[in-house]
Design an enzyme around this catalytic site. Structure first.
Site, PDB file in Angstrom:
ATOM      1  CG  LEU A 147      -1.900  -1.134   1.370  1.00  0.00           C
ATOM      2  CD1 LEU A 147      -2.385  -1.308   2.811  1.00  0.00           C
ATOM      3  CD2 LEU A 147      -3.084  -0.910   0.442  1.00  0.00           C
ATOM      4  CD  GLN A 200       3.864  -4.075  -5.589  1.00  0.00           C
ATOM      5  OE1 GLN A 200       3.664  -2.891  -5.335  1.00  0.00           O
ATOM      6  NE2 GLN A 200       2.883  -4.910  -5.865  1.00  0.00           N
ATOM      7  CB  CYS A 231       0.535   0.456 -10.463  1.00  0.00           C
ATOM      8  SG  CYS A 231       0.289   2.181 -10.039  1.00  0.00           S
ATOM      9  CG  HIS A 300      -7.141  -5.872  -7.479  1.00  0.00           C
ATOM     10  ND1 HIS A 300      -6.830  -4.539  -7.543  1.00  0.00           N
ATOM     11  CD2 HIS A 300      -8.414  -5.919  -7.012  1.00  0.00           C
ATOM     12  CE1 HIS A 300      -7.871  -3.814  -7.158  1.00  0.00           C
ATOM     13  NE2 HIS A 300      -8.843  -4.628  -6.824  1.00  0.00           N
ATOM     14  CG  ASN A 332      -6.114  -7.765  -3.654  1.00  0.00           C
ATOM     15  OD1 ASN A 332      -5.772  -6.929  -4.484  1.00  0.00           O
ATOM     16  ND2 ASN A 332      -6.402  -7.432  -2.418  1.00  0.00           N
ATOM     17  CG  ASP A 334     -14.228  -5.336  -3.280  1.00  0.00           C
ATOM     18  OD1 ASP A 334     -13.522  -4.311  -3.307  1.00  0.00           O
ATOM     19  OD2 ASP A 334     -14.895  -5.731  -4.251  1.00  0.00           O
ATOM     20  NE  ARG A 357     -10.204  -0.955  -1.275  1.00  0.00           N
ATOM     21  CZ  ARG A 357     -11.350  -1.101  -1.942  1.00  0.00           C
ATOM     22  NH1 ARG A 357     -12.106  -0.043  -2.164  1.00  0.00           N
ATOM     23  NH2 ARG A 357     -11.744  -2.284  -2.369  1.00  0.00           N
TER      24      ARG A 357
HETATM   25  C1  LIG Z   1      -3.829   3.597  -0.611  1.00  0.00           C
HETATM   26  C2  LIG Z   1      -3.532   2.436  -1.496  1.00  0.00           C
HETATM   27  C3  LIG Z   1      -2.224   2.219  -1.928  1.00  0.00           C
HETATM   28  C4  LIG Z   1      -1.950   1.125  -2.755  1.00  0.00           C
HETATM   29  N1  LIG Z   1      -0.652   0.889  -3.125  1.00  0.00           N
HETATM   30  C5  LIG Z   1      -0.355  -0.229  -3.844  1.00  0.00           C
HETATM   31  C6  LIG Z   1       0.995  -0.580  -4.131  1.00  0.00           C
HETATM   32  O1  LIG Z   1       1.939   0.113  -3.757  1.00  0.00           O
HETATM   33  N2  LIG Z   1       1.206  -1.721  -4.844  1.00  0.00           N
HETATM   34  C7  LIG Z   1       0.179  -2.524  -5.274  1.00  0.00           C
HETATM   35  O2  LIG Z   1       0.422  -3.563  -5.893  1.00  0.00           O
HETATM   36  N3  LIG Z   1      -1.093  -2.219  -4.998  1.00  0.00           N
HETATM   37  C8  LIG Z   1      -1.376  -1.112  -4.279  1.00  0.00           C
HETATM   38  N4  LIG Z   1      -2.672  -0.847  -3.945  1.00  0.00           N
HETATM   39  C9  LIG Z   1      -3.725  -1.817  -4.312  1.00  0.00           C
HETATM   40  C10 LIG Z   1      -3.913  -2.819  -3.173  1.00  0.00           C
HETATM   41  O3  LIG Z   1      -2.732  -3.527  -2.921  1.00  0.00           O
HETATM   42  C11 LIG Z   1      -5.045  -3.824  -3.470  1.00  0.00           C
HETATM   43  O4  LIG Z   1      -4.707  -4.557  -4.611  1.00  0.00           O
HETATM   44  C12 LIG Z   1      -6.374  -3.133  -3.724  1.00  0.00           C
HETATM   45  O5  LIG Z   1      -6.608  -2.110  -2.783  1.00  0.00           O
HETATM   46  C13 LIG Z   1      -7.537  -4.135  -3.666  1.00  0.00           C
HETATM   47  O6  LIG Z   1      -7.575  -4.773  -2.433  1.00  0.00           O
HETATM   48  P1  LIG Z   1      -8.599  -4.336  -1.263  1.00  0.00           P
HETATM   49  O7  LIG Z   1      -9.961  -4.336  -1.849  1.00  0.00           O
HETATM   50  O8  LIG Z   1      -8.402  -5.375  -0.194  1.00  0.00           O
HETATM   51  O9  LIG Z   1      -8.189  -2.959  -0.852  1.00  0.00           O
HETATM   52  C14 LIG Z   1      -2.984   0.245  -3.156  1.00  0.00           C
HETATM   53  C15 LIG Z   1      -4.292   0.473  -2.707  1.00  0.00           C
HETATM   54  C16 LIG Z   1      -4.570   1.552  -1.890  1.00  0.00           C
HETATM   55  C17 LIG Z   1      -5.974   1.756  -1.404  1.00  0.00           C
END
Ligand SMILES: Cc1cc2nc3c(=O)[nH]c(=O)nc-3n(C[C@H](O)[C@H](O)[C@H](O)COP(=O)(O)O)c2cc1C
Length: 487
Positions: A147, A200, A231, A300, A332, A334, A357
């Site tokens: 994140l 990463q 990304c 994801h 991955n 939600d 999140r």
């Molecule tokens: C604030 C934020 C920063 C994120 N930074 C990255 C990151 O650096 N690398 C990455 O692969 N995904 C990043 N993501 C995506 C998350 O790793 C994840 O794939 C995405 O939020 C879906 O998962 P969730 O629904 O559990 O949040 C980020 C998401 C958020 C909300």
């Protein structure tokens, strides 16, 4: 060379400095308490416990003599110099480059030959794989998502305490790691509590990604490298990084294969369903990565186009899992409750689930998952959590004014997610869902109401409970649009 005193604009009168210093923000200095000495000395904003009236610094010799090390992956000066002078030995990457060029020539000089490489490098043929890798036991483990900004080390420490198994650094740009940039190297740090930890990386070309993998392999203490193929940000995508790697899949396969060949530990890849919602390609990508011997793919369940709109497609994640012969698959998207977690594990048969999140909004989710129960956490317990984050932050970023400022900014970034938590004791229907926007509500006490506020001024007020008053010119604009329930 002596420094002329008239050149320096800073105060050299220690007594005056100490007399004018604002009140301490904490009684106990986190660094002095943990390590027996504070590197910030007189500048520490919790310095009373280790500063004598004349400015002399106390050292707890017994603790200090233990030389406690809690973080690894610092860049040494020698390596930085070698990188900047382009003298670092990248022989394994060079060898991979030559192999790749030979393939390209065989296939008419374009990237199409890379497509064939994976098939030739048969996963279970020990003769073709230069490195024999010891797999990591990922199966059934909880994984805190990488994140950017908010997945910093103090936050990851909190999640470790709530029982998450696997942690990963924030996304680091491979090109900057190769340049020896301090800020990027800081992202690679690992805390001693992170027992299954990977970094990463993100990039768009062979040299960046393969050389960086070799460098990390040689110089860092990590269990795996994860490649970011997810990304969605325009500036990243347009350069062919992150989900932009999907635009040239053959080039991507060649790079991943070479990354896998220059590292002694497993490689993992985090990707989306595809670029557009209409053309999912993750199943095909999974089959290729599987052939290459990648240990883990994290999917994801959204396309790049989708960003966070619509729910993650767990039916598709299930199909991805079914399409993989050997590569382990984590899903991955939600997951926000223990019920969600176990239901998805059961329905899709994935090897594990990554949570982003959900952990930012309620880091205790990992404990809920393991104990299969809801925790109606009180506002005071949540405040204690924030205090702990601040202590870890001051230990990590420093306890002087600069460190306090950093800690506050990262706390505020985190608060932009934390404010979305609705106490379960107030919910009529359980489990709560990630994408439900709650109506404004009053908490069971003033603090709970304050913690639900989406107003930055209220987050600052909460930060002041731990970190003292903000400077007059303090401005904060959150980096992530966490309040947007689509983004
Ligand atoms: C604030 C934020 C920063 C994120 N930074 C990255 C990151 O650096 N690398 C990455 O692969 N995904 C990043 N993501 C995506 C998350 O790793 C994840 O794939 C995405 O939020 C879906 O998962 P969730 O629904 O559990 O949040 C980020 C998401 C958020 C909300």
């Amino acid at each position: 060379m002596p420094i002329h005193s008239s050149c320096c604009k800073k105060s050299h009168d220690l007594a005056k400095y100490l007399a004018s210093k604002p009140a301490d923000i904490l009684k106990e200095c986190p660094a002095y308490t943990a390590f027996g000495r504070c590197p910030q000395g007189v500048k520490c904003r919790a310095g009373s416990c280790h500063t004598l009236p004349d400015g002399k610094q106390l050292v707890n010799e017994e603790l200090a003599s233990k030389d406690i090390v809690t973080q690894t992956n610092f860049l040494s000066n020698d390596i930085r110099k070698a990188l900047r002078a382009k003298k670092y030995d990248f022989s394994r990457s060079d060898e991979q480059r030559k192999l790749l060029d030979a393939k390209k020539n065989n296939y008419g000089g374009d990237d199409s030959g890379l497509n064939e490489m994976s098939a030739e490098n048969k996963r279970f043929d020990p003769e073709t794989r230069p490195v024999k890798k010891k797999p990591i036991d990922f199966i059934g483990k909880t994984y805190l998502a990488p994140l950017t900004t908010v997945g910093n080390m103090p936050f990851r420490r909190i999640c470790k305490e709530y029982g998450v198994d696997i942690t990963c650094s924030e996304m680091a740009m491979a090109g900057n790691i190769l340049k020896g940039t301090n800020g990027e190297w800081a992202l690679l740090r690992r805390h001693v509590s992170e027992d299954i930890f990977g970094v990463q990386i993100c990039g768009n070309n062979f040299e960046q990604l393969v050389n960086t993998s070799e460098l990390i392999n040689n110089e860092c203490n990590v269990d795996f490298i994860d490649l970011n193929v997810g990304c969605p940000i325009d500036s990243v995508y347009e350069k062919g990084c992150g989900s932009g790697m999907f635009k040239t899949p053959n080039k991507m396969y060649g790079i991943i294969n070479a990354m896998n060949n220059v590292t002694d530990f497993p490689m993992t890849v985090k990707y989306r369903t595809g670029i557009s919602i209409k053309q999912p390609i993750a199943i095909k990508v999974t089959q290729k990565l599987d052939e290459m011997g990648i240990q883990l793919g994290i999917v994801h369940g959204r396309s790049r186009q989708q960003r966070y709109s619509k729910l993650a497609d767990w039916d598709y994640i299930k199909q991805v899992k079914e399409s993989s012969k050997h590569m382990q698959i984590f899903g991955n998207g939600d997951v926000f409750s223990w019920e969600d977690y176990w239901e998805k594990m059961e329905e899709t048969k994935v090897d594990g689930i990554m949570i982003g999140r959900g952990a930012l909004i309620k880091p205790w989710i990992f404990e809920e998952i393991k104990e299969r129960k809801v925790w109606d956490i009180t506002s005071n317990e949540r405040l204690e959590l924030l205090k702990k984050f601040c202590n870890y932050g001051l230990e990590h970023w420093g306890s002087d004014d600069i460190g306090v400022n950093h800690t506050r900014r990262y706390l505020l970034e985190w608060q932009s997610f934390l404010c979305r938590y609705v106490p379960v004791g107030l919910l009529e229907v359980l489990p709560a869902k990630m994408n439900q926007r709650p109506p404004a509500y009053y908490g069971r006490n003033e603090l709970e109401t304050l913690m639900a506020s989406t107003n930055v001024a209220d987050w600052i007020k909460i930060s002041e409970m731990m970190l003292g008053p903000t400077p007059d010119d303090f401005v904060f604009i959150p980096k992530h649009k966490s309040n947007s329930y689509e983004g």
